[in-house]
Scaffold this motif. Structure first.
Motif, PDB file in Angstrom:
ATOM      1  N   GLU A   1       0.813  -1.216   0.000  1.00 23.42           N
ATOM      2  CA  GLU A   1       0.000   0.000   0.000  1.00 23.42           C
ATOM      3  C   GLU A   1       0.849   1.270   0.000  1.00 23.42           C
ATOM      4  N   LYS A   2       2.181   1.091   0.035  1.00 22.21           N
ATOM      5  CA  LYS A   2       3.130   2.214   0.005  1.00 22.21           C
ATOM      6  C   LYS A   2       2.937   3.164   1.185  1.00 22.21           C
ATOM      7  N   THR A   3       2.599   2.600   2.356  1.00 25.20           N
ATOM      8  CA  THR A   3       2.459   3.413   3.565  1.00 25.20           C
ATOM      9  C   THR A   3       3.698   3.305   4.457  1.00 25.20           C
ATOM     10  N   MET A   4       4.652   2.450   4.078  1.00 25.71           N
ATOM     11  CA  MET A   4       5.919   2.366   4.798  1.00 25.71           C
ATOM     12  C   MET A   4       6.908   3.312   4.124  1.00 25.71           C
ATOM     13  N   ASP A   5       7.570   4.134   4.924  1.00 26.11           N
ATOM     14  CA  ASP A   5       8.487   5.142   4.382  1.00 26.11           C
ATOM     15  C   ASP A   5       9.929   4.703   4.640  1.00 26.11           C
ATOM     16  N   LYS A   6      10.689   4.533   3.547  1.00 28.82           N
ATOM     17  CA  LYS A   6      12.105   4.164   3.656  1.00 28.82           C
ATOM     18  C   LYS A   6      12.938   5.293   3.071  1.00 28.82           C
ATOM     19  N   GLN A   7      13.861   5.822   3.863  1.00 28.02           N
ATOM     20  CA  GLN A   7      14.686   6.940   3.414  1.00 28.02           C
ATOM     21  C   GLN A   7      16.163   6.546   3.461  1.00 28.02           C
ATOM     22  N   TYR A   8      16.867   6.881   2.392  1.00 31.95           N
ATOM     23  CA  TYR A   8      18.275   6.535   2.234  1.00 31.95           C
ATOM     24  C   TYR A   8      19.114   7.801   2.089  1.00 31.95           C
ATOM     25  N   LEU A   9      20.377   7.703   2.493  1.00 32.56           N
ATOM     26  CA  LEU A   9      21.360   8.745   2.227  1.00 32.56           C
ATOM     27  C   LEU A   9      22.316   8.221   1.164  1.00 32.56           C
ATOM     28  N   ALA A  10      22.589   9.060   0.167  1.00 32.09           N
ATOM     29  CA  ALA A  10      23.503   8.670  -0.906  1.00 32.09           C
ATOM     30  C   ALA A  10      24.411   9.841  -1.248  1.00 32.09           C
ATOM     31  N   LEU A  11      25.680   9.551  -1.426  1.00 30.50           N
ATOM     32  CA  LEU A  11      26.636  10.555  -1.891  1.00 30.50           C
ATOM     33  C   LEU A  11      26.774  10.362  -3.398  1.00 30.50           C
ATOM     34  N   VAL A  12      26.444  11.403  -4.161  1.00 27.54           N
ATOM     35  CA  VAL A  12      26.402  11.265  -5.619  1.00 27.54           C
ATOM     36  C   VAL A  12      27.315  12.278  -6.300  1.00 27.54           C
ATOM     37  N   ARG A  13      27.704  11.959  -7.511  1.00 31.48           N
ATOM     38  CA  ARG A  13      28.575  12.827  -8.304  1.00 31.48           C
ATOM     39  C   ARG A  13      27.823  14.091  -8.744  1.00 31.48           C
ATOM     40  N   GLY A  14      28.536  15.224  -8.721  1.00 29.97           N
ATOM     41  CA  GLY A  14      27.977  16.469  -9.225  1.00 29.97           C
ATOM     42  C   GLY A  14      27.002  17.125  -8.266  1.00 29.97           C
TER      43      GLY A  14
ATOM     44  N   LEU B   1      25.604   4.291   0.118  1.00 28.37           N
ATOM     45  CA  LEU B   1      24.142   4.221   0.122  1.00 28.37           C
ATOM     46  C   LEU B   1      23.741   3.594   1.445  1.00 28.37           C
ATOM     47  N   HIS B   2      22.955   4.334   2.227  1.00 28.22           N
ATOM     48  CA  HIS B   2      22.652   3.930   3.601  1.00 28.22           C
ATOM     49  C   HIS B   2      21.177   4.191   3.890  1.00 28.22           C
ATOM     50  N   ALA B   3      20.459   3.130   4.298  1.00 26.71           N
ATOM     51  CA  ALA B   3      19.048   3.249   4.671  1.00 26.71           C
ATOM     52  C   ALA B   3      18.974   3.844   6.072  1.00 26.71           C
ATOM     53  N   HIS B   4      18.821   5.163   6.160  1.00 28.18           N
ATOM     54  CA  HIS B   4      19.003   5.813   7.460  1.00 28.18           C
ATOM     55  C   HIS B   4      17.715   5.962   8.261  1.00 28.18           C
TER      56      HIS B   4
ATOM     57  N   THR C   1      -0.093  -2.706  17.343  1.00 34.04           N
ATOM     58  CA  THR C   1      -0.733  -1.545  17.980  1.00 34.04           C
ATOM     59  C   THR C   1      -1.155  -0.470  16.991  1.00 34.04           C
ATOM     60  N   GLY C   2      -0.587  -0.493  15.782  1.00 34.72           N
ATOM     61  CA  GLY C   2      -0.865   0.564  14.824  1.00 34.72           C
ATOM     62  C   GLY C   2      -0.087   1.838  15.098  1.00 34.72           C
ATOM     63  N   GLU C   3       0.679   1.843  16.184  1.00 34.23           N
ATOM     64  CA  GLU C   3       1.467   3.027  16.538  1.00 34.23           C
ATOM     65  C   GLU C   3       2.530   3.289  15.484  1.00 34.23           C
ATOM     66  N   LYS C   4       2.741   4.565  15.163  1.00 36.44           N
ATOM     67  CA  LYS C   4       3.768   4.941  14.189  1.00 36.44           C
ATOM     68  C   LYS C   4       5.151   4.794  14.819  1.00 36.44           C
ATOM     69  N   LEU C   5       6.002   4.018  14.172  1.00 29.17           N
ATOM     70  CA  LEU C   5       7.361   3.809  14.649  1.00 29.17           C
ATOM     71  C   LEU C   5       8.345   4.443  13.670  1.00 29.17           C
ATOM     72  N   THR C   6       9.305   5.190  14.184  1.00 22.58           N
ATOM     73  CA  THR C   6      10.375   5.768  13.376  1.00 22.58           C
ATOM     74  C   THR C   6      11.697   5.255  13.926  1.00 22.58           C
ATOM     75  N   VAL C   7      12.468   4.583  13.081  1.00 26.89           N
ATOM     76  CA  VAL C   7      13.749   4.025  13.501  1.00 26.89           C
ATOM     77  C   VAL C   7      14.846   4.635  12.632  1.00 26.89           C
ATOM     78  N   ASN C   8      15.891   5.130  13.273  1.00 28.73           N
ATOM     79  CA  ASN C   8      17.016   5.734  12.567  1.00 28.73           C
ATOM     80  C   ASN C   8      18.261   4.875  12.741  1.00 28.73           C
ATOM     81  N   ALA C   9      19.014   4.710  11.662  1.00 31.63           N
ATOM     82  CA  ALA C   9      20.271   3.949  11.702  1.00 31.63           C
ATOM     83  C   ALA C   9      21.438   4.908  11.524  1.00 31.63           C
ATOM     84  N   PRO C  10      22.349   4.991  12.480  1.00 35.13           N
ATOM     85  CA  PRO C  10      23.501   5.896  12.331  1.00 35.13           C
ATOM     86  C   PRO C  10      24.432   5.439  11.218  1.00 35.13           C
TER      87      PRO C  10
END
Length: 320
Positions: A170-183, A281-284, A293-302
């Protein structure tokens, strides 16, 4: 699930409601523990696995009542899991970011495959099963490339896996990545939509390219930090195609630093001089609803030491 099987005979599995929505490749990897991942994909590709007497692709999603035909394959003994005393396995204990009775989020190290196979004795999921011998239903909810680090979600119960897979669909899970790119990423380029086609080379290596005949793929991008020859971007995949962020970054003209498949050699060499020798490339961040529980969980990876040191040498203050 009901089944009839014999070690050297074809087995038939009737899919129960608990497995609805699970991809056939993930289902087979769970049923055939100890079988190399490469062999699982081979028997699917050759049509030896059938669902309701028909050939299927690895991404086919199972439905309740489906009849799955699995050919006879040699399954390794249960003790084929790695030793929980191995340093690489023990080190994963310190990478657990969140854990409760039904799920776990782990900061996967770069260089560790999520599954064993293809010449690898064991991967992340086998290591976790060795660490948690009493957890009988540990399954990957999604995947990360071997070279990619960061948040990866593991279910510990079938009910949790169903809920989390539904969030992915359903695309309700949010995955965010950090990437170092050229230019320098242009601020107005906030969205890349380019269909992706997966190809397997004769060597067995998987490569992905933008192709009009490919599957729909969409990624959001946002520039975070600018440096002299590169920039740090945040990438949020809307779809979940193989190598999606890496190929979309290349398609936009900004290959990711130290990407062995889709990178720019000159740029990667410059980053190596700064001490970067892995894919940047890091899934942060991972945001999802708890399946119970339906509770919104936010997890960060250093970021790991190598990525942090690279940004520091480039002059970043925010991520140093």
């Amino acid at each position: 699930m009901t089944e009839t099987s014999s070690p050297q005979q074809v087995s038939f599995h009737t899919v129960a409601a608990d497995y609805a929505g699970q991809r056939i490749d993930n289902y087979l990897l769970a049923q055939l523990k100890g079988v190399p991942k490469s062999l699982v994909y081979r028997i699917v590709r050759k049509g030896e696995v059938r669902v309701n007497k028909k050939r299927v692709k690895p991404d086919y999603k199972l439905q309740p009542g489906d009849l799955v035909r699995i050919p006879p394959v040699r399954v390794a003994e249960p003790n084929a899991l790695p030793s929980a005393k191995l340093d690489r396995v023990q080190a994963l204990q310190d990478q657990i970011l969140y854990e409760d009775d039904v799920l776990m989020v782990l900061n996967k190290p770069s260089g560790l495959a999520v599954h064993g196979g293809s010449g690898l004795q064991f991967g992340l999921i086998e290591s976790l099963r060795a660490l948690r011998p009493d957890a009988n239903h540990l399954e990957l909810v999604h995947r990360l490339d071997r070279e990619t680090s960061g948040c990866i979600l593991i279910s510990k119960r079938r009910s949790a896996l169903r809920s989390l897979h539904e969030q992915l669909r359903e695309k309700t899970m949010d995955k965010q990545y950090l990437a170092l790119v050229r230019g320098q990423w242009q601020p107005h380029v906030k969205f890349v939509a380019a269909p992706l086609q997966k190809n397997t080379l004769q060597s067995g290596e998987r490569m992905v390219r933008v192709d009009a005949e490919g599957k729909v793929a969409e990624t959001r991008f946002r520039m975070l930090e600018s440096y002299s020859q590169c920039c740090l971007v945040e990438a949020s995949p809307i779809t979940g195609r193989t190598h999606q962020i890496r190929v979309h970054a290349l398609h936009a003209g900004h290959p990711i630093a130290q990407d062995p498949k889709y990178g720019d050699e000159e740029f990667s060499q410059a980053m190596a001089q700064l001490g970067l020798h892995r894919l940047f490339l890091h899934a942060h961040k991972l945001v999802f609803a708890h399946p119970q529980t339906g509770e919104k969980l936010t997890v960060n990876a250093p970021l790991d030491n190598e990525l942090r040191a690279t940004l520091k040498r480039l002059g970043s203050k925010k991520f140093s």
